[in-house]
Structure formats: structure tokens, C-alpha cells
Design an enzyme around this catalytic site. Structure first.
Site, PDB file in Angstrom:
ATOM      1  CG  LEU A  70      -6.993 -31.368  54.737  1.00  0.00           C
ATOM      2  CD1 LEU A  70      -5.877 -30.563  55.380  1.00  0.00           C
ATOM      3  CD2 LEU A  70      -6.578 -31.833  53.342  1.00  0.00           C
ATOM      4  CG  ASN A 139     -15.208 -26.437  58.706  1.00  0.00           C
ATOM      5  OD1 ASN A 139     -14.451 -26.794  57.812  1.00  0.00           O
ATOM      6  ND2 ASN A 139     -15.875 -27.288  59.456  1.00  0.00           N
ATOM      7  CD  GLU A 140      -9.826 -25.333  56.746  1.00  0.00           C
ATOM      8  OE1 GLU A 140      -9.644 -26.097  55.786  1.00  0.00           O
ATOM      9  OE2 GLU A 140     -10.632 -24.393  56.718  1.00  0.00           O
TER      10      GLU A 140
END
Length: 264
Positions: A70, A139-140
Site C-alpha cells: 500500500l 509485515n504490517e
């Protein structure tokens, strides 16, 4: 055969009939901007409506990266209406990819974190280059962000509950051998064989009658999609509320500053 309106995504017919390749082209790291997400959906829709195509290989036009995920600039310093529009576009892409009638194969020759990983997980098959820089995972949490429930569901459907719980909490990025072992990808091959492997795998999937394969895919995946469809508006509101918090905005700003310093 160019299908996208701009230069960020392109699709062309390969030597093998019925197969298109779509390449992310949003340098330097193929961030999923609102523009790219919108173009991606339009291009996919065109391919699905064009009965010439039965399968699509998703890959990258940027060396060393599949997609960094994102676009943080879409989530930082904007207004709530923009956050809502952006998140709806992210949802729309996932919904289109996850239930696509086309055979989707990810040919991953670079880093594939976060949203890039999510796109690869929507595919029917994933081929990853055997390169230590080709890390893949959601991996947020490392950015102080929580992967939403439909990211989680997609990962659980792929690698199982316990492996997904550990990966999500720790924000793990798996190197190729571990990604293969946990089931995050289906095959690891030398970098120069990623595209050709994706093509041979495509032939195997295309040997199955389309209607039988499509109905089976729908049966396996529709319950996951229905969960988001039932809560789509609430999911957008949760995202807007979360991303608008001062603490999250500060965290994103600090991260973007670090990225700028690295470039400098």
C-alpha cells in the site's frame, strides 16, 4: 496488447495463446497508489471480458521488487474522505482478484511485503525467485498497523491458522526457502526461470475444464469473500478511524521521513 490507460500496468498476449501478462510499473517500488489500484481493476475487468484470455501472470517491471504494498502517502496527511476512497479501492482489487474466473499466477522476482504479498496470496499459484532479497509476508505490525480480517483470512487459507498467527503478530518476512516451507509460495526457482516456470504451471491449470475449475475456486473462496461483503462499509469506517489517529499519523510520518533520508 496494452490494456491499461497509463504506464503503470500493461498486459500483452504471450506466445502461448489465452495467457496475458500484467506487469506492475509504478517506480521505484510499485506502491499501490489509488491510481494504480484503479487501473489494475480496469485492466483485470477487460481481460475477464475478453474471452481470448483464460489466464494471467502477474509480475513486475521494476527490478528487485514485486510490489512494496500500500502507498503510505495515500494514508498520511489526507482527509477522511480520501482514506475511505483509497480503502474501498484496496477492497475492490482484492475482491476482483480473489474470485477471478481467470487463472492467476504470481511470478515474483523481488521483494513482496504487505499489500504486495496480499496480491500474490489472491493468486492460484505463486512462483518465487531464489534470491535472499525476495522476502514475502504481511509485515504490517512493524509499522504499527493491523492487517484487517480479510488479509488475515487470506493468509490463514494459505498457510494455516498457527503459522498465520505467528507471521501476522511478528510481521514476518519470509526468505524463499522458509516461504516455500510454510506454504506462502508454491515453488522457488532460479531468478531467470520465474517467468518460464509460471508459463509451464499455467499450462497445467489450463488443462482443467474452465467451468469445473472456476466453480471449485468459487466454492473454496466465496465464504471468505462473503465475510468482507457483509462488513464492507464497517471495514472502511474502521480503517478511516484507525488511520486518522494522531499516533498512527505520527508513526507513518516518521516512517516516510526515514525513507526519504535513505533515498537522500
Amino acid at each position: 496488447m496494452a490494456l491499461a490507460s497509463g504506464m503503470r500496468l500493461s498486459a500483452r498476449a504471450l506466445l502461448r495463446p489465452w495467457v496475458a501478462v500484467m506487469k506492475f510499473k509504478n517506480p521505484p517500488v510499485n506502491s499501490l497508489s489509488l491510481e494504480l489500484l484503479t487501473e489494475f481493476v480496469i485492466s483485470l475487468e477487460k481481460l475477464e471480458n475478453d474471452k481470448t484470455f483464460r489466464g494471467v501472470i502477474l509480475s513486475s517491471d521494476c527490478p528487485g521488487v514485486f510490489s512494496a504494498g500500500l502507498d503510505l502517502t495515500e494514508m498520511c496527511g489526507r482527509n477522511p474522505a480520501h482514506y475511505a476512497e483509497y480503502w474501498k479501492a484496496v477492497q475492490e482489487l482484492w475482491l476482483r482478484l480473489y474470485l477471478s474466473n481467470l487463472v492467476l499466477i504470481a511470478a515474483i522476482s523481488g521483494a513482496c511485503p504487505a499489500g504486495g504479498c496480499l496480491i500474490s496470496l489472491t493468486c492460484d499459484y505463486r512462483v518465487l525467485a531464489d534470491n535472499p532479497k525476495c522476502l514475502i509476508g504481511l509485515n504490517e505490525t512493524l509499522l504499527g498497523i493491523i492487517a484487517p480480517f480479510w488479509f488475515r483470512d487470506t493468509l490463514v487459507n494459505t498457510i494455516g491458522h498457527r503459522a498465520a498467527e505467528r507471521a501476522l503478530q511478528l510481521g514476518l518476512l519470509f526468505p524463499p526457502a522458509e516461504a516455500l516451507q510454510v506454504g506462502m509460495v508454491d515453488q522457488v526457482v532460479p531468478e531467470d526461470q520465474v517467468q518460464s516456470t509460471a508459463l509451464s504451471v499455467m499450462a497445467q491449470w489450463m488443462a482443467i475444464p474452465d467451468h469445473a475449475r472456476q466453480l471449485t475456486k468459487n466454492m473454496m473462496r466465496k465464504p471468505t469473500v462473503d465475510r468482507l461483503l457483509k462488513q464492507r462499509d464497517a471495514d472502511i469506517q474502521n480503517f478511516v478511524s484507525f488511520i486518522s489517529r494522531d499516533s498512527i499519523q505520527k508513526s507513518l510520518q516518521m516512517y516516510l521521513e526515514k525513507l526519504k533520508q535513505k533515498k537522500g
